[in-house]
Design an enzyme around this catalytic site. Structure first.
Site, PDB file in Angstrom:
ATOM      1  N   TYR A 147       6.699  -8.514  -5.099  1.00  0.00           N
ATOM      2  CA  TYR A 147       6.913  -7.861  -3.800  1.00  0.00           C
ATOM      3  C   TYR A 147       6.326  -8.708  -2.669  1.00  0.00           C
ATOM      4  O   TYR A 147       6.951  -8.905  -1.624  1.00  0.00           O
ATOM      5  CB  TYR A 147       6.249  -6.485  -3.853  1.00  0.00           C
ATOM      6  CG  TYR A 147       6.479  -5.561  -2.683  1.00  0.00           C
ATOM      7  CD1 TYR A 147       7.556  -4.675  -2.674  1.00  0.00           C
ATOM      8  CD2 TYR A 147       5.596  -5.531  -1.613  1.00  0.00           C
ATOM      9  CE1 TYR A 147       7.745  -3.797  -1.615  1.00  0.00           C
ATOM     10  CE2 TYR A 147       5.777  -4.655  -0.552  1.00  0.00           C
ATOM     11  CZ  TYR A 147       6.861  -3.786  -0.555  1.00  0.00           C
ATOM     12  OH  TYR A 147       7.036  -2.911   0.498  1.00  0.00           O
ATOM     13  N   LYS A 151       8.468 -10.262   0.386  1.00  0.00           N
ATOM     14  CA  LYS A 151       8.191  -9.829   1.763  1.00  0.00           C
ATOM     15  C   LYS A 151       7.717 -11.001   2.629  1.00  0.00           C
ATOM     16  O   LYS A 151       7.990 -11.031   3.840  1.00  0.00           O
ATOM     17  CB  LYS A 151       7.170  -8.689   1.756  1.00  0.00           C
ATOM     18  CG  LYS A 151       7.714  -7.401   1.136  1.00  0.00           C
ATOM     19  CD  LYS A 151       8.852  -6.802   1.965  1.00  0.00           C
ATOM     20  CE  LYS A 151       9.296  -5.446   1.482  1.00  0.00           C
ATOM     21  NZ  LYS A 151      10.329  -4.848   2.338  1.00  0.00           N
TER      22      LYS A 151
HETATM   23  N1  CAA Z   1      -8.359  -6.310  -7.139  1.00  0.00           N
HETATM   24  C1  CAA Z   1      -8.971  -6.684  -8.289  1.00  0.00           C
HETATM   25  N2  CAA Z   1      -8.794  -6.047  -9.440  1.00  0.00           N
HETATM   26  C2  CAA Z   1      -7.960  -4.998  -9.464  1.00  0.00           C
HETATM   27  C3  CAA Z   1      -7.293  -4.551  -8.315  1.00  0.00           C
HETATM   28  C4  CAA Z   1      -7.537  -5.246  -7.118  1.00  0.00           C
HETATM   29  N3  CAA Z   1      -6.935  -4.888  -5.974  1.00  0.00           N
HETATM   30  N4  CAA Z   1      -6.530  -3.500  -8.633  1.00  0.00           N
HETATM   31  C5  CAA Z   1      -6.707  -3.285  -9.960  1.00  0.00           C
HETATM   32  N5  CAA Z   1      -7.575  -4.184 -10.452  1.00  0.00           N
HETATM   33  C6  CAA Z   1      -8.070  -4.309 -11.795  1.00  0.00           C
HETATM   34  C7  CAA Z   1      -8.605  -2.979 -12.312  1.00  0.00           C
HETATM   35  O1  CAA Z   1      -9.927  -2.789 -11.903  1.00  0.00           O
HETATM   36  C8  CAA Z   1      -8.489  -3.162 -13.817  1.00  0.00           C
HETATM   37  O2  CAA Z   1      -9.566  -3.952 -14.268  1.00  0.00           O
HETATM   38  P1  CAA Z   1     -10.314  -3.631 -15.669  1.00  0.00           P
HETATM   39  O3  CAA Z   1      -9.259  -3.780 -16.703  1.00  0.00           O
HETATM   40  O4  CAA Z   1     -11.362  -4.667 -15.726  1.00  0.00           O
HETATM   41  O5  CAA Z   1     -10.824  -2.227 -15.513  1.00  0.00           O
HETATM   42  C9  CAA Z   1      -7.238  -3.983 -13.909  1.00  0.00           C
HETATM   43  O6  CAA Z   1      -7.007  -4.627 -12.665  1.00  0.00           O
HETATM   44  C10 CAA Z   1      -6.046  -3.087 -14.147  1.00  0.00           C
HETATM   45  O7  CAA Z   1      -5.369  -3.792 -14.985  1.00  0.00           O
HETATM   46  P2  CAA Z   1      -4.311  -3.059 -15.865  1.00  0.00           P
HETATM   47  O8  CAA Z   1      -3.838  -4.086 -16.820  1.00  0.00           O
HETATM   48  O9  CAA Z   1      -4.801  -1.751 -16.370  1.00  0.00           O
HETATM   49  O10 CAA Z   1      -3.223  -2.824 -14.755  1.00  0.00           O
HETATM   50  P3  CAA Z   1      -2.040  -1.804 -14.781  1.00  0.00           P
HETATM   51  O11 CAA Z   1      -0.997  -2.284 -15.718  1.00  0.00           O
HETATM   52  O12 CAA Z   1      -2.529  -0.407 -14.925  1.00  0.00           O
HETATM   53  O13 CAA Z   1      -1.456  -2.037 -13.319  1.00  0.00           O
HETATM   54  C11 CAA Z   1      -1.442  -1.862 -10.951  1.00  0.00           C
HETATM   55  C12 CAA Z   1      -2.257  -1.851 -12.242  1.00  0.00           C
HETATM   56  C13 CAA Z   1       0.039  -1.525 -11.196  1.00  0.00           C
HETATM   57  C14 CAA Z   1      -1.460  -3.215 -10.311  1.00  0.00           C
HETATM   58  C15 CAA Z   1      -2.110  -0.786 -10.116  1.00  0.00           C
HETATM   59  O14 CAA Z   1      -3.422  -1.212  -9.841  1.00  0.00           O
HETATM   60  C16 CAA Z   1      -1.428  -0.528  -8.803  1.00  0.00           C
HETATM   61  O15 CAA Z   1      -0.450   0.198  -8.733  1.00  0.00           O
HETATM   62  N6  CAA Z   1      -1.954  -1.105  -7.739  1.00  0.00           N
HETATM   63  C17 CAA Z   1      -1.464  -0.839  -6.398  1.00  0.00           C
HETATM   64  C18 CAA Z   1      -0.513  -1.903  -6.006  1.00  0.00           C
HETATM   65  C19 CAA Z   1      -0.073  -1.591  -4.618  1.00  0.00           C
HETATM   66  O16 CAA Z   1      -0.847  -1.585  -3.679  1.00  0.00           O
HETATM   67  N7  CAA Z   1       1.214  -1.342  -4.456  1.00  0.00           N
HETATM   68  C20 CAA Z   1       1.701  -1.019  -3.155  1.00  0.00           C
HETATM   69  C21 CAA Z   1       2.809  -0.042  -3.312  1.00  0.00           C
HETATM   70  S1  CAA Z   1       3.317   0.600  -1.744  1.00  0.00           S
HETATM   71  C22 CAA Z   1       4.155  -0.645  -1.046  1.00  0.00           C
HETATM   72  O17 CAA Z   1       4.430  -1.660  -1.620  1.00  0.00           O
HETATM   73  C23 CAA Z   1       4.554  -0.433   0.386  1.00  0.00           C
HETATM   74  C24 CAA Z   1       4.004  -1.467   1.239  1.00  0.00           C
HETATM   75  O18 CAA Z   1       4.733  -2.336   1.691  1.00  0.00           O
HETATM   76  C25 CAA Z   1       2.581  -1.413   1.642  1.00  0.00           C
END
Ligand code: CAA
Length: 240
Positions: A147, A151
Protein backbone atom coordinates in the site's frame (compact mmCIF):
# COMPACT_ATOMS: atom_id res chain seq x y z
CA UNK A 1 -24.57 23.05 -18.04
CA UNK A 2 -22.93 21.67 -14.92
CA UNK A 3 -19.51 20.06 -15.04
CA UNK A 4 -19.28 16.28 -14.91
CA UNK A 5 -17.28 14.61 -12.12
CA UNK A 6 -16.40 10.93 -11.92
CA UNK A 7 -15.39 9.53 -8.52
CA UNK A 8 -13.87 6.05 -8.35
CA UNK A 9 -14.76 4.02 -5.30
CA UNK A 10 -17.39 6.70 -5.00
CA UNK A 11 -20.18 4.88 -3.18
CA UNK A 12 -18.56 4.16 0.19
CA UNK A 13 -16.24 5.75 2.73
CA UNK A 14 -14.24 8.80 1.65
CA UNK A 15 -15.44 8.33 -1.94
CA UNK A 16 -19.11 8.60 -0.95
CA UNK A 17 -18.42 11.83 0.93
CA UNK A 18 -16.58 13.19 -2.14
CA UNK A 19 -19.42 12.25 -4.50
CA UNK A 20 -21.99 13.94 -2.25
CA UNK A 21 -19.90 17.08 -1.69
CA UNK A 22 -19.34 17.49 -5.44
CA UNK A 23 -23.06 17.04 -6.08
CA UNK A 24 -23.82 19.68 -3.46
CA UNK A 25 -21.31 21.98 -5.17
CA UNK A 26 -23.31 21.71 -8.41
CA UNK A 27 -21.48 18.99 -10.37
CA UNK A 28 -23.19 16.18 -12.22
CA UNK A 29 -21.57 13.27 -10.39
CA UNK A 30 -21.10 9.66 -11.43
CA UNK A 31 -19.78 7.26 -8.81
CA UNK A 32 -17.84 4.21 -9.92
CA UNK A 33 -17.62 1.09 -7.73
CA UNK A 34 -16.11 -2.35 -8.16
CA UNK A 35 -17.92 -4.85 -5.98
CA UNK A 36 -20.61 -3.97 -3.48
CA UNK A 37 -23.85 -3.80 -5.52
CA UNK A 38 -26.05 -3.42 -2.46
CA UNK A 39 -24.09 -0.41 -1.14
CA UNK A 40 -24.24 1.15 -4.62
CA UNK A 41 -28.00 0.67 -4.91
CA UNK A 42 -28.52 2.17 -1.47
CA UNK A 43 -26.18 5.06 -2.32
CA UNK A 44 -28.15 5.91 -5.47
CA UNK A 45 -31.42 5.55 -3.58
CA UNK A 46 -30.32 8.00 -0.87
CA UNK A 47 -28.34 10.51 -2.96
CA UNK A 48 -29.76 10.25 -6.49
CA UNK A 49 -26.17 9.89 -7.78
CA UNK A 50 -25.70 7.54 -10.75
CA UNK A 51 -23.41 4.57 -10.07
CA UNK A 52 -21.46 2.50 -12.58
CA UNK A 53 -19.62 -0.74 -11.96
CA UNK A 54 -16.15 -1.75 -13.09
CA UNK A 55 -12.77 -2.38 -11.54
CA UNK A 56 -10.19 0.37 -11.91
CA UNK A 57 -7.60 -2.42 -12.07
CA UNK A 58 -9.00 -3.41 -15.49
CA UNK A 59 -7.86 -1.08 -18.29
CA UNK A 60 -10.45 -2.23 -20.83
CA UNK A 61 -13.20 -1.94 -18.22
CA UNK A 62 -12.11 1.65 -17.56
CA UNK A 63 -12.08 2.50 -21.28
CA UNK A 64 -15.55 1.03 -21.81
CA UNK A 65 -16.99 2.58 -18.64
CA UNK A 66 -15.63 6.03 -19.41
CA UNK A 67 -16.90 5.88 -23.00
CA UNK A 68 -20.36 4.93 -21.72
CA UNK A 69 -20.44 7.84 -19.24
CA UNK A 70 -19.27 10.29 -21.90
CA UNK A 71 -22.04 9.07 -24.25
CA UNK A 72 -24.78 9.16 -21.64
CA UNK A 73 -23.80 12.06 -19.37
CA UNK A 74 -21.17 14.11 -21.21
CA UNK A 75 -17.40 14.68 -21.22
CA UNK A 76 -15.73 14.18 -17.86
CA UNK A 77 -14.28 17.41 -16.45
CA UNK A 78 -13.24 16.19 -13.01
CA UNK A 79 -11.76 12.78 -12.20
CA UNK A 80 -11.25 11.79 -8.57
CA UNK A 81 -9.06 8.69 -8.36
CA UNK A 82 -10.20 7.53 -4.95
CA UNK A 83 -10.66 3.77 -5.28
CA UNK A 84 -8.27 1.91 -3.03
CA UNK A 85 -7.88 -1.37 -1.18
CA UNK A 86 -5.68 -2.73 1.59
CA UNK A 87 -4.15 -6.17 1.89
CA UNK A 88 -2.08 -5.59 5.03
CA UNK A 89 0.57 -8.06 6.16
CA UNK A 90 4.13 -7.82 7.37
CA UNK A 91 6.43 -8.19 4.35
CA UNK A 92 7.66 -11.65 5.38
CA UNK A 93 4.04 -12.87 5.19
CA UNK A 94 2.96 -10.81 2.17
CA UNK A 95 2.03 -12.91 -0.86
CA UNK A 96 2.66 -11.91 -4.45
CA UNK A 97 -1.13 -11.81 -4.84
CA UNK A 98 -1.47 -9.25 -2.02
CA UNK A 99 1.22 -7.14 -3.69
CA UNK A 100 -0.37 -7.38 -7.15
CA UNK A 101 -3.90 -6.61 -5.94
CA UNK A 102 -2.87 -3.44 -4.15
CA UNK A 103 -0.58 -2.20 -6.94
CA UNK A 104 -3.28 -3.12 -9.50
CA UNK A 105 -5.98 -1.03 -7.86
CA UNK A 106 -4.14 1.72 -6.01
CA UNK A 107 -1.43 2.52 -8.57
CA UNK A 108 -2.33 0.98 -11.94
CA UNK A 109 -5.87 2.27 -11.33
CA UNK A 110 -4.63 5.83 -11.78
CA UNK A 111 -3.18 5.02 -15.19
CA UNK A 112 -6.21 2.99 -16.23
CA UNK A 113 -8.70 5.71 -15.31
CA UNK A 114 -6.77 8.80 -16.36
CA UNK A 115 -5.34 7.60 -19.68
CA UNK A 116 -8.67 7.06 -21.50
CA UNK A 117 -9.95 10.56 -20.69
CA UNK A 118 -6.69 12.52 -20.85
CA UNK A 119 -6.84 13.43 -24.55
CA UNK A 120 -10.41 14.69 -24.18
CA UNK A 121 -9.34 17.02 -21.37
CA UNK A 122 -6.39 18.21 -23.47
CA UNK A 123 -8.67 18.98 -26.43
CA UNK A 124 -11.20 20.81 -24.26
CA UNK A 125 -8.39 22.69 -22.46
CA UNK A 126 -9.82 21.97 -19.03
CA UNK A 127 -9.53 19.20 -16.50
CA UNK A 128 -9.15 18.39 -12.84
CA UNK A 129 -7.46 15.17 -11.76
CA UNK A 130 -7.47 14.63 -8.01
CA UNK A 131 -5.67 11.57 -6.71
CA UNK A 132 -6.40 10.26 -3.23
CA UNK A 133 -3.03 9.03 -1.97
CA UNK A 134 -2.36 8.45 1.76
CA UNK A 135 -0.27 9.48 4.72
CA UNK A 136 1.23 6.00 4.39
CA UNK A 137 2.57 6.83 0.95
CA UNK A 138 4.43 9.70 2.61
CA UNK A 139 5.73 8.05 5.78
CA UNK A 140 5.49 4.29 5.11
CA UNK A 141 3.56 1.98 7.45
CA UNK A 142 4.48 -1.30 9.13
CA UNK A 143 2.33 -3.99 7.48
CA UNK A 144 1.75 -1.97 4.30
CA UNK A 145 4.74 -2.32 2.00
CA UNK A 146 2.35 -2.85 -0.91
CA UNK A 147 0.00 0.00 0.00
CA UNK A 148 2.77 2.46 0.89
CA UNK A 149 4.57 1.73 -2.40
CA UNK A 150 1.40 2.26 -4.42
CA UNK A 151 0.42 5.44 -2.59
CA UNK A 152 3.93 6.89 -2.93
CA UNK A 153 3.66 6.03 -6.63
CA UNK A 154 0.44 8.03 -6.80
CA UNK A 155 2.36 11.11 -5.67
CA UNK A 156 5.00 10.65 -8.37
CA UNK A 157 2.27 10.10 -10.96
CA UNK A 158 0.67 13.37 -9.83
CA UNK A 159 3.86 15.42 -10.03
CA UNK A 160 4.81 14.16 -13.49
CA UNK A 161 1.36 14.38 -15.06
CA UNK A 162 0.81 17.87 -13.63
CA UNK A 163 3.72 19.10 -15.74
CA UNK A 164 2.20 17.57 -18.88
CA UNK A 165 -1.29 18.95 -18.24
CA UNK A 166 -0.38 22.48 -17.18
CA UNK A 167 -0.40 24.06 -20.65
CA UNK A 168 -3.78 22.49 -21.40
CA UNK A 169 -5.63 23.86 -18.39
CA UNK A 170 -5.54 20.53 -16.59
CA UNK A 171 -4.47 20.45 -12.96
CA UNK A 172 -3.34 17.24 -11.28
CA UNK A 173 -3.09 17.13 -7.50
CA UNK A 174 -2.84 14.57 -4.73
CA UNK A 175 -4.47 14.51 -1.32
CA UNK A 176 -2.91 12.43 1.42
CA UNK A 177 -5.56 11.62 4.01
CA UNK A 178 -4.40 10.49 7.40
CA UNK A 179 -6.46 7.98 9.35
CA UNK A 180 -10.12 8.70 8.54
CA UNK A 181 -13.13 7.09 10.22
CA UNK A 182 -14.05 4.63 7.45
CA UNK A 183 -14.57 0.86 7.23
CA UNK A 184 -10.97 0.52 6.00
CA UNK A 185 -9.52 2.03 9.15
CA UNK A 186 -12.07 0.28 11.38
CA UNK A 187 -10.78 -3.02 9.94
CA UNK A 188 -7.40 -2.40 11.60
CA UNK A 189 -7.24 -4.41 14.87
CA UNK A 190 -8.63 -2.27 17.68
CA UNK A 191 -5.45 -2.24 19.77
CA UNK A 192 -3.37 -1.20 16.75
CA UNK A 193 -5.94 1.45 15.84
CA UNK A 194 -5.94 2.89 19.34
CA UNK A 195 -2.14 3.11 19.28
CA UNK A 196 -2.34 4.95 15.94
CA UNK A 197 -4.92 7.46 17.22
CA UNK A 198 -2.59 8.20 20.13
CA UNK A 199 -0.07 9.54 17.59
CA UNK A 200 -2.52 12.02 15.98
CA UNK A 201 -2.02 15.47 17.55
CA UNK A 202 -5.62 16.50 16.83
CA UNK A 203 -6.58 13.52 18.99
CA UNK A 204 -9.13 11.84 16.74
CA UNK A 205 -9.67 10.16 13.40
CA UNK A 206 -10.52 12.43 10.49
CA UNK A 207 -14.00 12.59 8.97
CA UNK A 208 -14.60 11.68 5.29
CA UNK A 209 -16.12 15.09 4.74
CA UNK A 210 -12.82 16.74 5.70
CA UNK A 211 -11.26 15.10 2.64
CA UNK A 212 -14.30 15.85 0.48
CA UNK A 213 -14.07 19.57 1.15
CA UNK A 214 -10.44 19.57 -0.01
CA UNK A 215 -11.51 17.84 -3.22
CA UNK A 216 -14.25 20.41 -3.90
CA UNK A 217 -11.72 23.20 -3.53
CA UNK A 218 -9.18 21.57 -5.86
CA UNK A 219 -11.89 20.94 -8.46
CA UNK A 220 -12.96 24.58 -8.52
CA UNK A 221 -11.92 27.27 -10.99
CA UNK A 222 -10.33 29.15 -8.07
CA UNK A 223 -7.74 26.37 -7.74
CA UNK A 224 -6.44 26.75 -11.30
CA UNK A 225 -2.95 27.80 -10.22
CA UNK A 226 -2.50 24.76 -7.94
CA UNK A 227 -1.03 21.79 -9.75
CA UNK A 228 1.37 18.99 -8.90
CA UNK A 229 0.72 19.62 -5.21
CA UNK A 230 0.37 17.12 -2.41
CA UNK A 231 -2.18 18.10 0.24
CA UNK A 232 -1.63 16.63 3.67
CA UNK A 233 -4.90 16.23 5.62
CA UNK A 234 -3.94 14.15 8.63
CA UNK A 235 -4.57 15.95 11.91
CA UNK A 236 -0.87 16.67 12.28
CA UNK A 237 0.14 13.00 12.42
CA UNK A 238 2.93 13.37 9.86
CA UNK A 239 4.40 16.71 8.85
CA UNK A 240 5.99 16.90 5.43
N1 CAA B 1 6.17 -1.18 14.40
C1 CAA B 1 6.93 -2.20 14.87
N2 CAA B 1 6.43 -3.41 15.13
C2 CAA B 1 5.13 -3.62 14.90
C3 CAA B 1 4.28 -2.62 14.42
C4 CAA B 1 4.85 -1.35 14.19
N3 CAA B 1 4.11 -0.33 13.72
N4 CAA B 1 3.05 -3.11 14.29
C5 CAA B 1 3.11 -4.41 14.67
N5 CAA B 1 4.36 -4.71 15.05
C6 CAA B 1 4.87 -5.95 15.55
C7 CAA B 1 4.02 -6.48 16.70
O1 CAA B 1 4.42 -5.89 17.91
C8 CAA B 1 4.32 -7.97 16.66
O2 CAA B 1 5.57 -8.20 17.27
P1 CAA B 1 5.81 -9.50 18.21
O3 CAA B 1 5.59 -10.66 17.31
O4 CAA B 1 7.22 -9.33 18.63
O5 CAA B 1 4.80 -9.36 19.31
C9 CAA B 1 4.47 -8.18 15.18
O6 CAA B 1 4.77 -6.95 14.55
C10 CAA B 1 3.16 -8.65 14.59
O7 CAA B 1 3.57 -9.53 13.75
P2 CAA B 1 2.55 -10.60 13.26
O8 CAA B 1 3.35 -11.54 12.44
O9 CAA B 1 1.69 -11.11 14.36
O10 CAA B 1 1.69 -9.68 12.31
P3 CAA B 1 0.25 -9.94 11.77
O11 CAA B 1 0.31 -10.99 10.72
O12 CAA B 1 -0.72 -10.11 12.88
O13 CAA B 1 0.00 -8.57 11.01
C11 CAA B 1 -0.46 -6.25 10.85
C12 CAA B 1 0.07 -7.40 11.69
C13 CAA B 1 -1.41 -6.72 9.74
C14 CAA B 1 0.65 -5.52 10.16
C15 CAA B 1 -1.20 -5.40 11.87
O14 CAA B 1 -0.25 -4.91 12.78
C16 CAA B 1 -1.91 -4.22 11.27
O15 CAA B 1 -3.01 -4.34 10.75
N6 CAA B 1 -1.29 -3.05 11.35
C17 CAA B 1 -1.93 -1.82 10.92
C18 CAA B 1 -1.49 -1.50 9.54
C19 CAA B 1 -2.14 -0.21 9.17
O16 CAA B 1 -1.91 0.83 9.76
N7 CAA B 1 -2.98 -0.25 8.15
C20 CAA B 1 -3.65 0.94 7.76
C21 CAA B 1 -5.00 0.56 7.27
S1 CAA B 1 -6.00 1.99 6.98
C22 CAA B 1 -5.39 2.64 5.59
O17 CAA B 1 -4.56 2.10 4.92
C23 CAA B 1 -5.94 3.98 5.20
C24 CAA B 1 -4.89 4.97 5.11
O18 CAA B 1 -4.53 5.37 4.01
C25 CAA B 1 -4.33 5.57 6.34
Amino acid sequence: MSRVALVTGGTRGIGAAISMALKEAGYTVVANYAGNDEAAREFTHVTGIKTVKWSVADYTGCEDGIRQIEDEVGPIDVLVNNAGITRDAPFHKMSREQWDQVIGTNLNGLFNMTHPLWNGMRERKFGRIINISSINGQKGQFGQVNYSAAKAGDIGFTKALAQEGARSGITVNAICPGYIATEMVMAVPEKVRESIIATIPVGRLGEPDEIARTVVFLASDQAGFITGATFTVNGGQYLT
